[in-house]
Scaffold this motif. Sequence first.
Motif, PDB file in Angstrom:
ATOM      1  N   SER A 133       0.860   7.943   1.179  1.00  0.00           N
ATOM      2  CA  SER A 133       2.001   7.566   0.436  1.00  0.00           C
ATOM      3  C   SER A 133       2.409   8.799  -0.485  1.00  0.00           C
ATOM      4  O   SER A 133       3.534   9.353  -0.447  1.00  0.00           O
ATOM      5  N   VAL A 134       1.420   9.135  -1.279  1.00  0.00           N
ATOM      6  CA  VAL A 134       1.552  10.285  -2.201  1.00  0.00           C
ATOM      7  C   VAL A 134       1.768  11.497  -1.406  1.00  0.00           C
ATOM      8  O   VAL A 134       2.682  12.316  -1.728  1.00  0.00           O
ATOM      9  N   LYS A 135       0.977  11.764  -0.101  1.00  0.00           N
ATOM     10  CA  LYS A 135       1.210  13.058   0.445  1.00  0.00           C
ATOM     11  C   LYS A 135       2.659  13.106   1.210  1.00  0.00           C
ATOM     12  O   LYS A 135       3.325  13.954   1.295  1.00  0.00           O
ATOM     13  N   CYS A 136       3.207  11.777   1.403  1.00  0.00           N
ATOM     14  CA  CYS A 136       4.290  11.768   2.226  1.00  0.00           C
ATOM     15  C   CYS A 136       5.380  12.192   1.097  1.00  0.00           C
ATOM     16  O   CYS A 136       6.486  12.904   1.398  1.00  0.00           O
ATOM     17  N   LEU A 137       5.212  11.596  -0.029  1.00  0.00           N
ATOM     18  CA  LEU A 137       6.511  12.088  -1.053  1.00  0.00           C
ATOM     19  C   LEU A 137       6.306  13.540  -1.352  1.00  0.00           C
ATOM     20  O   LEU A 137       7.170  14.049  -1.597  1.00  0.00           O
ATOM     21  N   GLU A 138       4.978  14.251  -1.446  1.00  0.00           N
ATOM     22  CA  GLU A 138       5.097  15.460  -1.655  1.00  0.00           C
ATOM     23  C   GLU A 138       5.505  16.270  -0.466  1.00  0.00           C
ATOM     24  O   GLU A 138       6.242  17.130  -0.793  1.00  0.00           O
ATOM     25  N   ASN A 139       5.509  16.105   0.640  1.00  0.00           N
ATOM     26  CA  ASN A 139       6.144  16.625   1.872  1.00  0.00           C
ATOM     27  C   ASN A 139       7.489  16.397   1.745  1.00  0.00           C
ATOM     28  O   ASN A 139       8.234  17.479   2.106  1.00  0.00           O
ATOM     29  N   PHE A 140       7.956  15.408   1.067  1.00  0.00           N
ATOM     30  CA  PHE A 140       9.432  15.515   1.083  1.00  0.00           C
ATOM     31  C   PHE A 140       9.899  16.352   0.168  1.00  0.00           C
ATOM     32  O   PHE A 140      10.826  17.018   0.376  1.00  0.00           O
ATOM     33  N   HIS A 141       9.338  16.563  -0.962  1.00  0.00           N
ATOM     34  CA  HIS A 141       9.691  17.500  -2.130  1.00  0.00           C
ATOM     35  C   HIS A 141       9.543  18.762  -1.506  1.00  0.00           C
ATOM     36  O   HIS A 141      10.364  19.852  -1.859  1.00  0.00           O
ATOM     37  N   LYS A 142       8.518  19.126  -0.838  1.00  0.00           N
ATOM     38  CA  LYS A 142       8.311  20.347  -0.205  1.00  0.00           C
ATOM     39  C   LYS A 142       9.252  20.716   0.932  1.00  0.00           C
ATOM     40  O   LYS A 142       9.741  21.667   0.964  1.00  0.00           O
ATOM     41  N   LEU A 143       9.571  19.811   1.783  1.00  0.00           N
ATOM     42  CA  LEU A 143      10.193  20.082   3.009  1.00  0.00           C
ATOM     43  C   LEU A 143      11.406  19.572   3.044  1.00  0.00           C
ATOM     44  O   LEU A 143      12.466  20.040   3.989  1.00  0.00           O
TER      45      LEU A 143
ATOM     46  N   ALA B 190       8.386   5.775  -3.814  1.00  0.00           N
ATOM     47  CA  ALA B 190       7.169   4.950  -3.418  1.00  0.00           C
ATOM     48  C   ALA B 190       6.464   4.389  -4.639  1.00  0.00           C
ATOM     49  O   ALA B 190       6.640   5.116  -5.532  1.00  0.00           O
ATOM     50  N   PRO B 191       6.388   3.134  -4.594  1.00  0.00           N
ATOM     51  CA  PRO B 191       5.773   2.419  -5.763  1.00  0.00           C
ATOM     52  C   PRO B 191       4.581   3.230  -6.400  1.00  0.00           C
ATOM     53  O   PRO B 191       3.591   3.684  -5.786  1.00  0.00           O
ATOM     54  N   GLU B 192       4.566   3.144  -7.676  1.00  0.00           N
ATOM     55  CA  GLU B 192       3.244   3.781  -8.513  1.00  0.00           C
ATOM     56  C   GLU B 192       2.175   2.932  -8.284  1.00  0.00           C
ATOM     57  O   GLU B 192       2.112   1.695  -8.178  1.00  0.00           O
ATOM     58  N   VAL B 193       1.104   3.595  -7.929  1.00  0.00           N
ATOM     59  CA  VAL B 193      -0.178   3.140  -7.511  1.00  0.00           C
ATOM     60  C   VAL B 193      -0.865   2.982  -8.881  1.00  0.00           C
ATOM     61  O   VAL B 193      -0.917   4.012  -9.529  1.00  0.00           O
ATOM     62  N   HIS B 194      -1.557   1.986  -9.179  1.00  0.00           N
ATOM     63  CA  HIS B 194      -2.621   1.827 -10.518  1.00  0.00           C
ATOM     64  C   HIS B 194      -4.101   2.043  -9.832  1.00  0.00           C
ATOM     65  O   HIS B 194      -4.539   1.228  -9.514  1.00  0.00           O
ATOM     66  N   TRP B 195      -4.423   3.267 -10.066  1.00  0.00           N
ATOM     67  CA  TRP B 195      -5.894   3.644  -9.391  1.00  0.00           C
ATOM     68  C   TRP B 195      -6.871   2.817  -9.837  1.00  0.00           C
ATOM     69  O   TRP B 195      -7.781   2.623  -9.004  1.00  0.00           O
ATOM     70  N   SER B 196      -6.979   2.711 -11.244  1.00  0.00           N
ATOM     71  CA  SER B 196      -8.117   1.969 -11.559  1.00  0.00           C
ATOM     72  C   SER B 196      -8.087   0.545 -11.255  1.00  0.00           C
ATOM     73  O   SER B 196      -9.170  -0.048 -11.288  1.00  0.00           O
ATOM     74  N   LEU B 197      -6.961  -0.077 -10.720  1.00  0.00           N
ATOM     75  CA  LEU B 197      -7.120  -1.537 -10.023  1.00  0.00           C
ATOM     76  C   LEU B 197      -6.994  -1.458  -8.767  1.00  0.00           C
ATOM     77  O   LEU B 197      -6.722  -2.503  -8.256  1.00  0.00           O
ATOM     78  N   SER B 198      -7.417  -0.565  -8.010  1.00  0.00           N
ATOM     79  CA  SER B 198      -7.397  -0.127  -6.472  1.00  0.00           C
ATOM     80  C   SER B 198      -8.707   0.425  -6.006  1.00  0.00           C
ATOM     81  O   SER B 198      -9.294   1.034  -6.475  1.00  0.00           O
ATOM     82  N   THR B 199      -8.746  -0.477  -4.773  1.00  0.00           N
ATOM     83  CA  THR B 199     -10.007   0.138  -3.983  1.00  0.00           C
ATOM     84  C   THR B 199      -9.428   0.050  -2.636  1.00  0.00           C
ATOM     85  O   THR B 199      -8.695  -0.237  -2.126  1.00  0.00           O
ATOM     86  N   SER B 200     -10.572   0.221  -1.558  1.00  0.00           N
ATOM     87  CA  SER B 200     -10.275   0.369  -0.208  1.00  0.00           C
ATOM     88  C   SER B 200      -9.910  -1.082   0.407  1.00  0.00           C
ATOM     89  O   SER B 200      -9.098  -1.322   1.162  1.00  0.00           O
ATOM     90  N   LYS B 201      -9.967  -2.250  -0.399  1.00  0.00           N
ATOM     91  CA  LYS B 201      -9.763  -3.588  -0.053  1.00  0.00           C
ATOM     92  C   LYS B 201      -8.753  -4.456  -1.075  1.00  0.00           C
ATOM     93  O   LYS B 201      -8.240  -5.355  -0.751  1.00  0.00           O
ATOM     94  N   LEU B 202      -8.468  -3.642  -1.907  1.00  0.00           N
ATOM     95  CA  LEU B 202      -7.569  -3.915  -3.021  1.00  0.00           C
ATOM     96  C   LEU B 202      -6.641  -2.916  -3.607  1.00  0.00           C
ATOM     97  O   LEU B 202      -6.841  -1.917  -4.024  1.00  0.00           O
ATOM     98  N   LEU B 203      -5.089  -3.369  -3.555  1.00  0.00           N
ATOM     99  CA  LEU B 203      -4.186  -2.335  -3.804  1.00  0.00           C
ATOM    100  C   LEU B 203      -3.213  -2.885  -5.167  1.00  0.00           C
ATOM    101  O   LEU B 203      -2.802  -3.949  -4.678  1.00  0.00           O
ATOM    102  N   THR B 204      -3.240  -2.331  -6.281  1.00  0.00           N
ATOM    103  CA  THR B 204      -2.282  -2.852  -7.267  1.00  0.00           C
ATOM    104  C   THR B 204      -1.391  -1.463  -7.538  1.00  0.00           C
ATOM    105  O   THR B 204      -1.534  -0.550  -7.676  1.00  0.00           O
ATOM    106  N   MET B 205      -0.115  -1.805  -7.118  1.00  0.00           N
ATOM    107  CA  MET B 205       1.051  -1.086  -7.159  1.00  0.00           C
ATOM    108  C   MET B 205       2.337  -1.888  -8.053  1.00  0.00           C
ATOM    109  O   MET B 205       2.343  -3.000  -8.209  1.00  0.00           O
ATOM    110  N   GLU B 206       3.014  -0.781  -8.419  1.00  0.00           N
ATOM    111  CA  GLU B 206       4.496  -1.215  -9.124  1.00  0.00           C
ATOM    112  C   GLU B 206       5.196  -2.302  -8.255  1.00  0.00           C
ATOM    113  O   GLU B 206       5.071  -2.151  -7.008  1.00  0.00           O
TER     114      GLU B 206
END
Length: 178
Positions: A137-147, A157-173
Motif C-alpha cells: 500500500s505504501v509502495k503504491c502511494l509512492e508510485n502514484f506520486h512518482k509516476l 490509503a489509510p494510515e497504518v499504525h505500525w506499532s499495533l500491526s503484525t503479519s496477522k494483525l493490522l491496525t489502520m485509520e
Amino acid sequence: MFVEESLPEYLVPQEYVITMRESMLNKCPVSSYEQVCEVFKKELGETPDKVFDEFDPEPIASASLAQVHVTRIHDGQRVAVQHTHMTDTAAADQATVKFLVNTIHWLFPSFDYRWLVAEIRESSPKELDFLIETKNSVKCLENFHKLSPHIADYVYAPEVHWSLSTSKLLTMEFMDGA
C-alpha cells in the motif's frame, strides 16, 4: 462488496457467480471474541481491551481469511483492526481447489486451469501476511506520486499504525465507506 457483474462471463459463468455469491460469499465465518483475544495475545502480548481504549467485539466485516473490528486507540482516534482467522483452513482450501481443478480437467480436458493451483500456492502466504499488504500500500502511494503526480492527490490509503500491526494483525485509520 462482491457483485455479480464483477467477473467477466468468459472466466466464470454467471450461474457460478450467482451461486457462489448466494452460498458462500455472504456467509463468511466470524471468529469468537475468545479467538480474537488469542490472536491479540499471540501477536501483541495483550488482549484487545488492554491494547485499546475501546474495542467492539462484533466485527463490522468478515471475509474468508480475516475480519475487521472498529476500535479506539489511546489518543481517541477511531481505527480499524483487521486480524486473520481461519488461516488453518488455507491448506485445506488449496487442496480443495487442486482436487476440483484436476477433476474438471480430467472430465473436460479443454478446461485447463491447473495453472491456478500453482498461483494460489505461491500467492496465499503473501495474502495472509498483513505486513506485506501494508508495505505494498505504501509502495503504491509512492508510485502514484512518482509516476502519476497529476492524480496522486486523489489517491489515498489509510494510515497504518505500525506499532499495533503484525503479519496477522493490522491496525489502520478507520474510514467510512460504501
